[in-house]
Motif scaffolding. Structure first.
Motif, mmCIF file in Angstrom:
data_model
loop_
_atom_site.group_PDB
_atom_site.id
_atom_site.type_symbol
_atom_site.label_atom_id
_atom_site.label_comp_id
_atom_site.label_asym_id
_atom_site.label_seq_id
_atom_site.Cartn_x
_atom_site.Cartn_y
_atom_site.Cartn_z
ATOM 1 N N PHE A 173 0.873 -1.183 0.000
ATOM 2 C CA PHE A 173 0.000 0.000 0.000
ATOM 3 C C PHE A 173 0.901 1.221 0.000
ATOM 4 O O PHE A 173 2.098 1.129 0.285
ATOM 5 N N ARG A 174 0.349 2.353 -0.354
ATOM 6 C CA ARG A 174 1.181 3.556 -0.405
ATOM 7 C C ARG A 174 0.581 4.679 0.432
ATOM 8 O O ARG A 174 -0.638 4.867 0.467
ATOM 9 N N ILE A 175 1.487 5.376 1.112
ATOM 10 C CA ILE A 175 1.126 6.589 1.828
ATOM 11 C C ILE A 175 1.730 7.755 1.049
ATOM 12 O O ILE A 175 2.885 7.705 0.639
ATOM 13 N N SER A 176 0.923 8.777 0.821
ATOM 14 C CA SER A 176 1.377 9.914 0.022
ATOM 15 C C SER A 176 1.210 11.202 0.809
ATOM 16 O O SER A 176 0.213 11.384 1.528
ATOM 17 N N ILE A 177 2.203 12.066 0.674
ATOM 18 C CA ILE A 177 2.097 13.392 1.294
ATOM 19 C C ILE A 177 2.162 14.446 0.200
ATOM 20 O O ILE A 177 2.948 14.350 -0.748
ATOM 21 N N LEU A 178 1.304 15.437 0.333
ATOM 22 C CA LEU A 178 1.309 16.560 -0.590
ATOM 23 C C LEU A 178 2.351 17.582 -0.136
ATOM 24 O O LEU A 178 2.830 17.514 1.010
ATOM 25 N N PRO A 179 2.714 18.528 -0.994
ATOM 26 C CA PRO A 179 3.772 19.497 -0.652
ATOM 27 C C PRO A 179 3.502 20.292 0.622
ATOM 28 O O PRO A 179 4.444 20.768 1.257
ATOM 29 N N GLN A 180 2.236 20.422 1.014
ATOM 30 C CA GLN A 180 1.929 21.162 2.239
ATOM 31 C C GLN A 180 2.606 20.548 3.464
ATOM 32 O O GLN A 180 2.769 21.221 4.491
ATOM 33 N N LEU A 181 2.991 19.264 3.369
ATOM 34 C CA LEU A 181 3.649 18.611 4.501
ATOM 35 C C LEU A 181 5.167 18.693 4.425
ATOM 36 O O LEU A 181 5.828 18.669 5.466
ATOM 37 N N TYR A 182 5.744 18.773 3.232
ATOM 38 C CA TYR A 182 7.212 18.795 3.174
ATOM 39 C C TYR A 182 7.792 20.141 2.743
ATOM 40 O O TYR A 182 9.005 20.321 2.804
ATOM 41 N N ILE A 183 6.964 21.081 2.320
ATOM 42 C CA ILE A 183 7.399 22.472 2.130
ATOM 43 C C ILE A 183 6.775 23.238 3.286
ATOM 44 O O ILE A 183 5.601 23.607 3.255
ATOM 45 N N GLN A 184 7.568 23.456 4.345
ATOM 46 C CA GLN A 184 7.015 23.829 5.649
ATOM 47 C C GLN A 184 7.248 25.304 5.976
ATOM 48 O O GLN A 184 8.390 25.778 5.948
ATOM 49 N N PRO A 185 6.164 26.040 6.297
ATOM 50 C CA PRO A 185 6.330 27.438 6.722
ATOM 51 C C PRO A 185 7.106 27.515 8.026
ATOM 52 O O PRO A 185 6.845 26.745 8.959
ATOM 53 N N ILE A 186 8.078 28.407 8.073
ATOM 54 C CA ILE A 186 8.932 28.452 9.271
ATOM 55 C C ILE A 186 9.152 29.863 9.776
ATOM 56 O O ILE A 186 9.415 30.064 10.956
ATOM 57 N N LEU A 187 9.040 30.874 8.920
ATOM 58 C CA LEU A 187 9.408 32.217 9.351
ATOM 59 C C LEU A 187 8.592 33.252 8.588
ATOM 60 O O LEU A 187 8.424 33.152 7.369
ATOM 61 N N LEU A 188 8.091 34.233 9.319
ATOM 62 C CA LEU A 188 7.352 35.341 8.716
ATOM 63 C C LEU A 188 8.235 36.581 8.746
ATOM 64 O O LEU A 188 8.739 36.961 9.796
ATOM 65 N N ILE A 189 8.460 37.185 7.577
ATOM 66 C CA ILE A 189 9.279 38.391 7.494
ATOM 67 C C ILE A 189 8.367 39.582 7.202
ATOM 68 O O ILE A 189 7.764 39.669 6.120
ATOM 69 N N GLY A 190 8.269 40.472 8.180
ATOM 70 C CA GLY A 190 7.386 41.627 8.013
ATOM 71 C C GLY A 190 5.943 41.186 7.867
ATOM 72 O O GLY A 190 5.505 40.182 8.441
ATOM 73 N N ASP A 191 5.207 41.949 7.087
ATOM 74 C CA ASP A 191 3.793 41.634 6.885
ATOM 75 C C ASP A 191 3.539 40.905 5.580
ATOM 76 O O ASP A 191 2.414 40.435 5.343
ATOM 77 N N ASN A 192 4.561 40.795 4.735
ATOM 78 C CA ASN A 192 4.299 40.340 3.371
ATOM 79 C C ASN A 192 4.996 39.058 2.950
ATOM 80 O O ASN A 192 4.583 38.436 1.981
ATOM 81 N N MET A 193 6.061 38.666 3.657
ATOM 82 C CA MET A 193 6.853 37.523 3.193
ATOM 83 C C MET A 193 6.748 36.331 4.151
ATOM 84 O O MET A 193 6.875 36.480 5.359
ATOM 85 N N GLN A 194 6.511 35.153 3.571
ATOM 86 C CA GLN A 194 6.492 33.904 4.326
ATOM 87 C C GLN A 194 7.620 33.010 3.802
ATOM 88 O O GLN A 194 7.738 32.797 2.590
ATOM 89 N N CYS A 195 8.454 32.515 4.720
ATOM 90 C CA CYS A 195 9.594 31.691 4.327
ATOM 91 C C CYS A 195 9.349 30.232 4.707
ATOM 92 O O CYS A 195 8.750 29.938 5.744
ATOM 93 N N TYR A 196 9.864 29.336 3.867
ATOM 94 C CA TYR A 196 9.617 27.902 4.016
ATOM 95 C C TYR A 196 10.935 27.128 4.036
ATOM 96 O O TYR A 196 11.931 27.567 3.463
ATOM 97 N N ARG A 197 10.901 25.966 4.662
ATOM 98 C CA ARG A 197 12.046 25.060 4.626
ATOM 99 C C ARG A 197 11.647 23.765 3.933
ATOM 100 O O ARG A 197 10.460 23.430 3.823
ATOM 101 N N PHE A 198 12.662 23.022 3.507
ATOM 102 C CA PHE A 198 12.468 21.717 2.888
ATOM 103 C C PHE A 198 12.402 20.681 4.002
ATOM 104 O O PHE A 198 13.351 20.527 4.774
ATOM 105 N N GLY A 199 11.279 19.987 4.121
ATOM 106 C CA GLY A 199 11.061 19.058 5.243
ATOM 107 C C GLY A 199 11.621 17.667 5.027
ATOM 108 O O GLY A 199 11.164 16.704 5.654
ATOM 109 N N ILE A 200 12.617 17.546 4.150
ATOM 110 C CA ILE A 200 13.262 16.260 3.869
ATOM 111 C C ILE A 200 14.769 16.469 3.986
ATOM 112 O O ILE A 200 15.283 17.501 3.542
ATOM 113 N N SER A 201 15.468 15.530 4.581
ATOM 114 C CA SER A 201 16.922 15.665 4.715
ATOM 115 C C SER A 201 17.602 14.334 4.418
ATOM 116 O O SER A 201 16.949 13.287 4.374
ATOM 117 N N SER A 202 18.909 14.388 4.237
ATOM 118 C CA SER A 202 19.660 13.161 3.966
ATOM 119 C C SER A 202 20.108 12.532 5.287
ATOM 120 O O SER A 202 20.248 13.204 6.302
#
Length: 354
Positions: A207-236
């Motif tokens: 069987f397969r479990i699938s994750i959409l990008p909302q789970l591995y492209i993760q919001p981490i930091l808000l810059i000011g009122d306009n910018m949202q920064c993301y990290r890659f939720g996968i590592s080696s």
């Protein structure tokens, strides 16, 4: 705890007296609770673990389940969707659809067998043993989805190839740089779905479990009122494939120790903006996969420790013998004269014993 607790029970707890990079600034946790097997217990496997103590003394069923609800939330934020840890059972309200189970291959970590990975519906075409080198485990205490180096490289290449972003910083993939977008933009539509195939209890199926990008492209930091920064939720990783929180936040995960299996079901809290961010499908045939993707001999960490101590002891004995031999005076010494022939070998020997 579905059965509740009646009475008092004695369990083993270790106090953290000193730590390095564990209690980071701003964190909310007070410690760590290990729920794996006693093979990993410290200082030795003879120490009864927390959950084993509950099963033995409180007579609860040897099963627990976990729903992690952090999908789409800023990693460093204070918000939460809640979550549930069920000790001794399964709570039907915490999942939808069917539960799919995969066997536990070894009782130390929760080691499972992964058959293949897909990025955007495309098989990575790697030998299935690459996914299980040297183990594949389910571990809520690991934040990211961690992949063996060869698998990680293949996944990054596939995501970069199938995403709508042509040029992307290599530092983003390695986790040393964030990617930022205007808050009105949602970058998730630019990235593909990631799927992991697990062997079913019926070994001829998966069987397969699938994750959409909302789970591995993760919001981490808000810059000011306009910018949202993301990290890659996968590592080696150098020593395991770890299905960590990045994936587990999409599912209700059942650790059925009594029947040596780990179950997955879709979690109702795995939603972002009202849309589900995880999928679970099956069955699929395993005819195109090796009958066993896990190495038959697996050296557990405690065994490696014993082997290393044994080797160190052997080296110490050999060194001691050499020192004794060097300190014993030679029984006869030859005094060289000017007429003696001195070559490289005799010169080295003479100067060593001088």
């Amino acid at each position: 705890m579905p059965k509740g607790l009646y009475g008092s029970y004695t369990i083993n707890i270790a106090t953290i007296l000193e730590s390095e990079n564990f209690f980071l600034p701003g964190v909310k946790w007070h410690g760590i609770l290990g729920l794996a097997y006693n093979a990993l217990a410290k200082p030795s496997s003879s120490v009864e673990t927390f959950f084993d103590s509950l099963v033995r003394q409180a007579k609860i069923p040897n099963i627990f389940s976990l729903q992690m609800c952090g999908a789409g939330l800023p990693v460093s934020g204070s918000g939460t969707n809640g979550g549930s840890l069920v000790l001794g059972g399964i709570e039907p309200s915490l999942y939808t659809g069917d539960i799919w189970y995969t066997p536990i291959k070894e009782e130390w970590y929760y080691q499972v067998e992964i058959l293949k990975l897909e990025v955007g519906g495309q098989n990575l075409q790697l030998d299935c043993r690459e996914y299980n080198a040297d183990k594949a485990i389910v571990d809520s205490g690991t934040t990211l989805l961690r992949l063996p180096e060869k698998v990680f490289s293949a996944v990054v290449q596939a995501i970069a190839r199938t995403s709508l972003i042509q040029e992307f910083s290599s530092e983003f993939w390695t986790g040393t740089q964030l990617a930022c977008w205007d808050r009105t933009e949602k970058p998730w539509s630019l990235f593909p779905k990631l799927s992991i195939y697990l062997r079913d209890e019926n070994s001829s199926r998966s069987f397969r479990i699938s994750i959409l990008p909302q789970l591995y492209i993760q919001p981490i930091l808000l810059i000011g009122d306009n910018m949202q920064c993301y990290r890659f939720g996968i590592s080696s990783s150098t020593n395991a494939l770890v299905i960590g929180a990045t994936v587990m936040e999409g599912f209700y995960v059942i650790f059925d120790r009594a029947q040596r299996r780990v179950g997955f079901a879709v979690s109702p809290c795995a939603e972002v903006d009202g849309s589900p961010v995880s999928e679970l499908e099956g069955p699929f045939t395993t005819a195109d996969v090796a009958s066993n993707c896990v190495a038959s001999v697996s050296f557990h960490e405690p065994v490696l420790w014993i082997a290393s101590y044994a080797l160190m002891s052997l080296c110490g004995i050999i060194l001691l013998v050499l020192i004794v031999l060097l300190l014993i005076p030679p029984r006869c010494q030859h005094r060289y004269t000017d007429n003696d022939v001195v070559n490289d070998e005799s010169s080295l020997v003479r100067h060593r014993w001088k």
